[in-house]
Design a protein around this motif. Structure first.
Motif, PDB file in Angstrom:
ATOM      1  N   THR A 184      46.085  40.338  40.078  1.00 27.70           N
ATOM      2  CA  THR A 184      46.107  38.921  40.435  1.00 27.70           C
ATOM      3  C   THR A 184      45.831  38.070  39.202  1.00 27.70           C
ATOM      4  O   THR A 184      44.885  38.357  38.464  1.00 27.70           O
ATOM      5  CB  THR A 184      45.030  38.623  41.505  1.00 27.70           C
ATOM      6  OG1 THR A 184      45.230  39.500  42.611  1.00 27.70           O
ATOM      7  CG2 THR A 184      45.089  37.184  41.969  1.00 27.70           C
ATOM      8  N   SER A 185      46.618  37.033  38.987  1.00 25.39           N
ATOM      9  CA  SER A 185      46.386  36.124  37.856  1.00 25.39           C
ATOM     10  C   SER A 185      45.123  35.309  38.081  1.00 25.39           C
ATOM     11  O   SER A 185      44.777  34.974  39.216  1.00 25.39           O
ATOM     12  CB  SER A 185      47.579  35.172  37.695  1.00 25.39           C
ATOM     13  OG  SER A 185      48.745  35.877  37.373  1.00 25.39           O
ATOM     14  N   GLY A 186      44.428  34.997  37.004  1.00 21.30           N
ATOM     15  CA  GLY A 186      43.224  34.183  37.098  1.00 21.30           C
ATOM     16  C   GLY A 186      42.438  34.265  35.808  1.00 21.30           C
ATOM     17  O   GLY A 186      42.950  34.694  34.774  1.00 21.30           O
ATOM     18  N   THR A 187      41.174  33.862  35.869  1.00 22.23           N
ATOM     19  CA  THR A 187      40.293  33.917  34.712  1.00 22.23           C
ATOM     20  C   THR A 187      39.121  34.826  35.027  1.00 22.23           C
ATOM     21  O   THR A 187      38.375  34.588  35.984  1.00 22.23           O
ATOM     22  CB  THR A 187      39.787  32.514  34.345  1.00 22.23           C
ATOM     23  OG1 THR A 187      40.923  31.679  34.062  1.00 22.23           O
ATOM     24  CG2 THR A 187      38.873  32.557  33.132  1.00 22.23           C
ATOM     25  N   VAL A 188      38.967  35.864  34.242  1.00 24.89           N
ATOM     26  CA  VAL A 188      37.859  36.804  34.405  1.00 24.89           C
ATOM     27  C   VAL A 188      36.577  36.130  33.943  1.00 24.89           C
ATOM     28  O   VAL A 188      36.522  35.581  32.846  1.00 24.89           O
ATOM     29  CB  VAL A 188      38.099  38.089  33.589  1.00 24.89           C
ATOM     30  CG1 VAL A 188      36.885  39.006  33.649  1.00 24.89           C
ATOM     31  CG2 VAL A 188      39.356  38.806  34.051  1.00 24.89           C
ATOM     32  N   THR A 189      35.552  36.161  34.797  1.00 23.40           N
ATOM     33  CA  THR A 189      34.243  35.606  34.440  1.00 23.40           C
ATOM     34  C   THR A 189      33.106  36.582  34.708  1.00 23.40           C
ATOM     35  O   THR A 189      32.002  36.389  34.212  1.00 23.40           O
ATOM     36  CB  THR A 189      33.954  34.314  35.214  1.00 23.40           C
ATOM     37  OG1 THR A 189      33.971  34.595  36.620  1.00 23.40           O
ATOM     38  CG2 THR A 189      34.968  33.221  34.885  1.00 23.40           C
ATOM     39  N   HIS A 190      33.368  37.618  35.524  1.00 25.31           N
ATOM     40  CA  HIS A 190      32.314  38.554  35.910  1.00 25.31           C
ATOM     41  C   HIS A 190      32.852  39.988  35.965  1.00 25.31           C
ATOM     42  O   HIS A 190      34.029  40.202  36.248  1.00 25.31           O
ATOM     43  CB  HIS A 190      31.738  38.209  37.291  1.00 25.31           C
ATOM     44  CG  HIS A 190      30.925  36.969  37.293  1.00 25.31           C
ATOM     45  ND1 HIS A 190      31.484  35.702  37.279  1.00 25.31           N
ATOM     46  CD2 HIS A 190      29.591  36.792  37.284  1.00 25.31           C
ATOM     47  CE1 HIS A 190      30.513  34.807  37.274  1.00 25.31           C
ATOM     48  NE2 HIS A 190      29.362  35.445  37.272  1.00 25.31           N
TER      49      HIS A 190
END
Length: 121
Positions: A74-80
């Protein structure tokens, strides 16, 4: 009054946290297994761990080894980063990561990090 901790207690906590077989990169902080393995999951792999050792500051630590080429669904921004146990659907450990944008069908890398139980002060 002095405080003291037996290393076996810290090691037991580290063993519980790292008895994980799920390592996912997430777009937000998961507070449950479902959130870490579904709701916020961008991609995942199987974790590998270093041996338990003396902590960098004090106490004890266990390293989570770096991973490269983690498949992203899934596209997105990894933060954790999320560690979970599939057999009992438990969240074992969550930490923040360096923020990185990822695209579906791509891959991502995750640097090494460690969970540390510090001596009481």
């Amino acid at each position: 009054m002095a405080k003291r901790m037996n290393d076996a207690g810290a090691d037991a906590a580290l063993n519980y946290w790292t008895d994980a077989d799920v390592y996912n990169l997430c777009s937000a902080e998961p507070t449950s297994y479902t959130e870490g393995n579904s709701t916020y999951k961008l991609g995942g792999t199987t974790p590998t761990f270093d041996a338990i050792a003396n902590g960098d500051v004090s106490g004890r630590k266990r390293g989570v080894q770096a991973k490269s080429g983690i498949s992203i669904a899934t596209s997105g921004t990894v933060t954790h980063a999320f560690l979970g146990k599939s057999g009992d659907s438990t969240l074992r450990y969550v930490t923040t990561t360096a923020s990185q944008a990822v695209a579906a069908s791509g891959t991502a890398d995750a640097g090494a990090w460690a969970a540390e139980v510090r001596d009481p002060t």
